[in-house]
Design an enzyme around this catalytic site. Sequence first.
Site, PDB file in Angstrom:
ATOM      1  N   GLY A   1       4.080   4.895  -3.684  1.00 45.58           N
ATOM      2  CA  GLY A   1       3.991   4.310  -2.535  1.00 45.58           C
ATOM      3  C   GLY A   1       4.068   2.903  -2.454  1.00 45.58           C
ATOM      4  N   ASP A   2       3.547   1.950  -3.530  1.00 42.06           N
ATOM      5  CA  ASP A   2       3.701   0.719  -3.539  1.00 42.06           C
ATOM      6  C   ASP A   2       4.073   0.257  -5.114  1.00 42.06           C
ATOM      7  OD1 ASP A   2       3.549  -2.091  -2.872  1.00 42.06           O
ATOM      8  OD2 ASP A   2       1.182  -2.044  -2.944  1.00 42.06           O
ATOM      9  N   LEU A   3       4.891   0.865  -5.377  1.00 44.32           N
ATOM     10  CA  LEU A   3       5.466   0.727  -7.076  1.00 44.32           C
ATOM     11  C   LEU A   3       6.294  -0.431  -7.468  1.00 44.32           C
ATOM     12  CD1 LEU A   3       4.500   2.091  -9.841  1.00 44.32           C
ATOM     13  CD2 LEU A   3       6.478   3.745  -9.428  1.00 44.32           C
TER      14      LEU A   3
END
Length: 247
Positions: free
Chosen positions: A152-154
Amino acid sequence: METFTKTPREPRSALAEAAGLTWLRQASTAVVEVLSADERQITTVRVEEVPPTPAAAREAGRQLAIIHSAGADSFGSPPPGWTGPNYIGTRQQECTPTDNWARFYVDQRVLPFAFAAYRRHHLSTPGLHTVQAACEHVLNMAVDVEPARLHGDLWAGNLLFGTEGPVLIDPAAHGGHPETDLAMLALFGAPFIEEIRRGYLGVVKLEGDWLRRTPMHQLHPLAVHALTHGPGYGVQLVRAAEATLRL
């Protein structure tokens, strides 16, 4: 064993991160191990970093595919048992489960940050209209995909290369579209991105000409950055929206 402790400013952020890491690590040990967490801070195993290599990048892609394949209950579903906030960086975002990916992506990910960037004058009025048009286009597209277990926040900084292989850190974990994590890795310059993709596709086959859809999946992180990092990202957001309209 060396440890790493951080104290986020955002309320319950440490617990949110711990919940996400635990959920992701259930699918793969290529996720940093949580040792403890409370309302104030989170402690994990420290990763001894080494320079990335093509082989390590391929393994990162393979492990990401394994994590995605572990699935989620729905789009927007948070880690099981977690009812607190979901953050991307320092910004809170909604996680309301739904069975419609496009509606989740538009309503809970792209538009809230695009409107916030507009109110901060980091996105122009014509730019906002282009983003809104792109979102309408996304809603009208046929998207047939099962919910994946997303980091999700890669961005590149959340993929570490350690002495024992790749390690994911600092997620905004939720159920989503698998291409979203891959698009964010491409957006912020992950090393050996082609090798990451090669490792991923060795485990999971993506539908059609999936690389053409990358700008669509970059709308969310670009909207976040338009809000938090200024109008330069607003310009990039509009370009991604224009590319989405051409799909």
